[in-house]
Design a protein around this motif. Structure first.
Motif, PDB file in Angstrom:
ATOM      1  N   ASP A  71      -1.079 -15.221  -2.624  1.00 23.20           N
ATOM      2  CA  ASP A  71      -2.357 -15.809  -3.026  1.00 23.20           C
ATOM      3  C   ASP A  71      -2.489 -15.860  -4.549  1.00 23.20           C
ATOM      4  O   ASP A  71      -2.959 -16.848  -5.113  1.00 23.20           O
ATOM      5  N   LYS A  72      -2.056 -14.785  -5.229  1.00 25.07           N
ATOM      6  CA  LYS A  72      -2.101 -14.770  -6.692  1.00 25.07           C
ATOM      7  C   LYS A  72      -1.190 -15.839  -7.272  1.00 25.07           C
ATOM      8  O   LYS A  72      -1.564 -16.564  -8.195  1.00 25.07           O
ATOM      9  N   ALA A  73       0.022 -15.936  -6.727  1.00 31.23           N
ATOM     10  CA  ALA A  73       0.959 -16.952  -7.202  1.00 31.23           C
ATOM     11  C   ALA A  73       0.417 -18.355  -6.953  1.00 31.23           C
ATOM     12  O   ALA A  73       0.546 -19.251  -7.793  1.00 31.23           O
ATOM     13  N   ASN A  74      -0.203 -18.540  -5.798  1.00 32.43           N
ATOM     14  CA  ASN A  74      -0.777 -19.838  -5.463  1.00 32.43           C
ATOM     15  C   ASN A  74      -1.897 -20.211  -6.433  1.00 32.43           C
ATOM     16  O   ASN A  74      -1.999 -21.357  -6.877  1.00 32.43           O
ATOM     17  N   LYS A 112      -1.994 -23.415  -8.946  1.00 26.40           N
ATOM     18  CA  LYS A 112      -3.098 -24.379  -8.920  1.00 26.40           C
ATOM     19  C   LYS A 112      -3.679 -24.577 -10.312  1.00 26.40           C
ATOM     20  O   LYS A 112      -4.025 -25.695 -10.691  1.00 26.40           O
ATOM     21  N   THR A 113      -3.786 -23.503 -11.078  1.00 25.42           N
ATOM     22  CA  THR A 113      -4.283 -23.603 -12.442  1.00 25.42           C
ATOM     23  C   THR A 113      -3.343 -24.432 -13.302  1.00 25.42           C
ATOM     24  O   THR A 113      -3.785 -25.288 -14.076  1.00 25.42           O
ATOM     25  N   ILE A 114      -2.044 -24.199 -13.156  1.00 24.87           N
ATOM     26  CA  ILE A 114      -1.057 -24.961 -13.924  1.00 24.87           C
ATOM     27  C   ILE A 114      -1.133 -26.440 -13.578  1.00 24.87           C
ATOM     28  O   ILE A 114      -1.127 -27.306 -14.454  1.00 24.87           O
ATOM     29  N   VAL A 115      -1.218 -26.750 -12.304  1.00 26.96           N
ATOM     30  CA  VAL A 115      -1.293 -28.149 -11.872  1.00 26.96           C
ATOM     31  C   VAL A 115      -2.578 -28.799 -12.384  1.00 26.96           C
ATOM     32  O   VAL A 115      -2.563 -29.946 -12.855  1.00 26.96           O
ATOM     33  N   ALA A 116      -3.687 -28.079 -12.347  1.00 28.68           N
ATOM     34  CA  ALA A 116      -4.949 -28.635 -12.837  1.00 28.68           C
ATOM     35  C   ALA A 116      -4.875 -28.926 -14.335  1.00 28.68           C
ATOM     36  O   ALA A 116      -5.344 -29.974 -14.799  1.00 28.68           O
ATOM     37  N   LEU A 174      -2.129 -29.571 -16.053  1.00 28.63           N
ATOM     38  CA  LEU A 174      -1.233 -30.712 -16.248  1.00 28.63           C
ATOM     39  C   LEU A 174      -1.916 -32.025 -15.890  1.00 28.63           C
ATOM     40  O   LEU A 174      -1.743 -33.040 -16.571  1.00 28.63           O
ATOM     41  N   ARG A 175      -2.718 -32.014 -14.825  1.00 29.27           N
ATOM     42  CA  ARG A 175      -3.450 -33.229 -14.455  1.00 29.27           C
ATOM     43  C   ARG A 175      -4.437 -33.621 -15.538  1.00 29.27           C
ATOM     44  O   ARG A 175      -4.617 -34.800 -15.841  1.00 29.27           O
ATOM     45  N   LEU A 176      -5.085 -32.639 -16.137  1.00 34.18           N
ATOM     46  CA  LEU A 176      -6.012 -32.931 -17.218  1.00 34.18           C
ATOM     47  C   LEU A 176      -5.277 -33.496 -18.428  1.00 34.18           C
ATOM     48  O   LEU A 176      -5.740 -34.441 -19.061  1.00 34.18           O
ATOM     49  N   ASP A 177      -4.113 -32.931 -18.749  1.00 35.99           N
ATOM     50  CA  ASP A 177      -3.318 -33.453 -19.858  1.00 35.99           C
ATOM     51  C   ASP A 177      -2.909 -34.899 -19.609  1.00 35.99           C
ATOM     52  O   ASP A 177      -2.979 -35.736 -20.505  1.00 35.99           O
ATOM     53  N   VAL A 178      -2.500 -35.200 -18.393  1.00 34.00           N
ATOM     54  CA  VAL A 178      -2.108 -36.573 -18.060  1.00 34.00           C
ATOM     55  C   VAL A 178      -3.316 -37.495 -18.141  1.00 34.00           C
ATOM     56  O   VAL A 178      -3.228 -38.607 -18.672  1.00 34.00           O
ATOM     57  N   ALA A 179      -4.451 -37.042 -17.666  1.00 30.20           N
ATOM     58  CA  ALA A 179      -5.660 -37.857 -17.733  1.00 30.20           C
ATOM     59  C   ALA A 179      -6.053 -38.113 -19.185  1.00 30.20           C
ATOM     60  O   ALA A 179      -6.458 -39.226 -19.539  1.00 30.20           O
ATOM     61  N   MET A 180      -5.918 -37.097 -20.035  1.00 33.21           N
ATOM     62  CA  MET A 180      -6.238 -37.283 -21.446  1.00 33.21           C
ATOM     63  C   MET A 180      -5.267 -38.261 -22.086  1.00 33.21           C
ATOM     64  O   MET A 180      -5.659 -39.113 -22.878  1.00 33.21           O
ATOM     65  N   LEU A 181      -4.008 -38.156 -21.730  1.00 33.85           N
ATOM     66  CA  LEU A 181      -2.999 -39.027 -22.322  1.00 33.85           C
ATOM     67  C   LEU A 181      -3.208 -40.473 -21.908  1.00 33.85           C
ATOM     68  O   LEU A 181      -3.221 -41.382 -22.724  1.00 33.85           O
ATOM     69  N   TRP A 182      -3.391 -40.717 -20.616  1.00 33.48           N
ATOM     70  CA  TRP A 182      -3.545 -42.084 -20.135  1.00 33.48           C
ATOM     71  C   TRP A 182      -4.958 -42.593 -20.308  1.00 33.48           C
ATOM     72  O   TRP A 182      -5.177 -43.795 -20.538  1.00 33.48           O
ATOM     73  N   GLY A 183      -5.934 -41.727 -20.214  1.00 30.72           N
ATOM     74  CA  GLY A 183      -7.312 -42.156 -20.352  1.00 30.72           C
ATOM     75  C   GLY A 183      -7.634 -42.615 -21.756  1.00 30.72           C
ATOM     76  O   GLY A 183      -8.383 -43.556 -21.977  1.00 30.72           O
ATOM     77  N   ASP A 184      -7.066 -41.956 -22.727  1.00 29.86           N
ATOM     78  CA  ASP A 184      -7.343 -42.308 -24.104  1.00 29.86           C
ATOM     79  C   ASP A 184      -6.261 -43.218 -24.681  1.00 29.86           C
ATOM     80  O   ASP A 184      -6.459 -43.842 -25.708  1.00 29.86           O
ATOM     81  N   ARG A 185      -5.122 -43.273 -24.018  1.00 38.52           N
ATOM     82  CA  ARG A 185      -3.984 -44.071 -24.485  1.00 38.52           C
ATOM     83  C   ARG A 185      -3.708 -43.782 -25.960  1.00 38.52           C
ATOM     84  O   ARG A 185      -3.766 -44.659 -26.814  1.00 38.52           O
ATOM     85  N   LEU A 186      -3.423 -42.519 -26.199  1.00 41.77           N
ATOM     86  CA  LEU A 186      -3.203 -42.089 -27.571  1.00 41.77           C
ATOM     87  C   LEU A 186      -1.954 -42.741 -28.143  1.00 41.77           C
ATOM     88  O   LEU A 186      -0.901 -42.752 -27.528  1.00 41.77           O
TER      89      LEU A 186
END
Length: 92
Positions: free
Chosen positions: A13-16, A20-24, A26-38
């Motif tokens: 459960d701790k590892a999971n 989940k935190t790492i994936v969240a 990374l998803r935010l980083d991708v959203a920032m990258l594509w959302g803002d098209r830096l």
């Protein structure tokens, strides 16, 4: 359920939750990258503006936005200087 099984389940459960935190993040980083098209942010003024936009649009902390854009904290805290009057005529 045996004590050993319960301990393994707790570790899983701790590892999971860490994954989940790492994936969240990374998803935010991708959203920032594509959302803002830096694009290439070569000047500190552009990076400063990008940090402000990321904070408003995605609700991330200043530290995370600075890390994402490569802006140093000392440069971020300085106000953006106004362009000289000669530059305004050239860019208009």
């Amino acid at each position: 359920m045996k004590a050993i099984d319960a301990k393994k389940l707790k570790e899983l459960d701790k590892a999971n939750s860490r994954l989940k935190t790492i994936v969240a993040n990374l998803r935010l980083d991708v959203a920032m990258l594509w959302g803002d098209r830096l694009r290439k942010l070569l000047t500190p003024n552009r990076r400063h503006s990008a940090v402000c936009v990321l904070q408003r649009r995605f609700g991330v902390s200043e530290r995370r936005a600075r890390r994402f854009t490569g802006q140093s904290s000392s440069t971020q805290r300085l106000p953006i200087p106004a362009p000289p009057p000669d530059d305004e005529a050239l860019t208009a």
